[in-house]
Design a protein around this motif. Sequence first.
Motif, PDB file in Angstrom:
ATOM      1  N   HIS A 102      -3.565  36.606  11.358  1.00  0.00           N
ATOM      2  CA  HIS A 102      -4.561  37.343  10.586  1.00  0.00           C
ATOM      3  C   HIS A 102      -5.954  36.940  11.032  1.00  0.00           C
ATOM      4  O   HIS A 102      -6.141  35.938  11.723  1.00  0.00           O
ATOM      5  N   ASP A 103      -6.955  37.731  10.612  1.00  0.00           N
ATOM      6  CA  ASP A 103      -8.323  37.467  11.040  1.00  0.00           C
ATOM      7  C   ASP A 103      -9.213  37.062   9.873  1.00  0.00           C
ATOM      8  O   ASP A 103      -8.798  37.060   8.709  1.00  0.00           O
ATOM      9  N   LYS A 125     -10.493  37.660  19.674  1.00  0.00           N
ATOM     10  CA  LYS A 125     -10.387  39.098  19.887  1.00  0.00           C
ATOM     11  C   LYS A 125     -11.382  39.503  20.970  1.00  0.00           C
ATOM     12  O   LYS A 125     -12.553  39.140  20.927  1.00  0.00           O
ATOM     13  N   ASN A 178     -10.897  33.004  15.805  1.00  0.00           N
ATOM     14  CA  ASN A 178     -11.054  33.656  14.505  1.00  0.00           C
ATOM     15  C   ASN A 178      -9.747  34.199  13.954  1.00  0.00           C
ATOM     16  O   ASN A 178      -9.624  34.419  12.749  1.00  0.00           O
ATOM     17  N   LEU A 179      -8.773  34.429  14.821  1.00  0.00           N
ATOM     18  CA  LEU A 179      -7.453  34.881  14.377  1.00  0.00           C
ATOM     19  C   LEU A 179      -6.471  33.728  14.546  1.00  0.00           C
ATOM     20  O   LEU A 179      -6.471  33.051  15.579  1.00  0.00           O
ATOM     21  N   GLU A 232      -2.602  45.819  15.042  1.00  0.00           N
ATOM     22  CA  GLU A 232      -2.882  45.643  13.624  1.00  0.00           C
ATOM     23  C   GLU A 232      -1.758  46.266  12.814  1.00  0.00           C
ATOM     24  O   GLU A 232      -1.347  47.400  13.068  1.00  0.00           O
TER      25      GLU A 232
END
Length: 253
Positions: A102-103, A125, A178-179, A232
Amino acid sequence: MPRNNKTSLIQKIASQACLTFKNCTSPVFGDNKVFVDQQAQLATLLSEIRAADLKIAPPKKVSVSSHQSSAVPPVAYMHICETDVFSMGVFLLKSGASIPLHDHPGMNGMLKVLYGKVNIRCYDKLDKADGGESKNERQFEPPLKPFQKGDVRRATLRSSGQYSDQSGPCILTPLKENLHEIDAVDGPAAFLDILAPPYDPDDDRDCHYYKVLQTAEKKSEQSDDNETWLLEIPQPDDFWCGGEPYPGPKVSV
């Protein structure tokens, strides 16, 4: 007897998180020396925290029927505090549980394991293609459905490692790592989690879930082995998060 006015470690962490992130409004804020120094102080405090400081402990082994286990959340969350600047709480993972990839849009984060062990895989990303094949030219296995092609993102695996209560904090920024996906290893695990600013769907900070796609063709010798493609997806059916009361010292922010 004199009253004990000693400030708890979790209160010190909350106060330092407020100082660290109160003016953090840009993805490039991480280049600011003041921010870097404040973040280092926060990381030092986080390195000292242990489960006992929050009055939590690994769960005792309890036999649970298959019917009961299917109704028990694999992950629980203990809310400690939240402001417009940051949120802080504890995630509790049951043995074998995972938090899917997840982000954290536009957010900074710091994660410190309190007990148990977790594997964490972190991704960046990549919004723009660097002259390579586009997602429409790639062949994925299994093939994408037409409606899924707009939900594909290019990414790179930035880091992968195992963390325990003896490890320092895992850090994410708006642009780097970030993810992430988090898996409990060899039993239950818990970690303290700080996000700045907190999730807020009304301010374009909703949580999005992803899965790593497999490509049908082999990578060329010039390609980056860590480069991958993410799709996603909706929140996975086998993941949901329950709530648990926080038993530790009171925090004021």
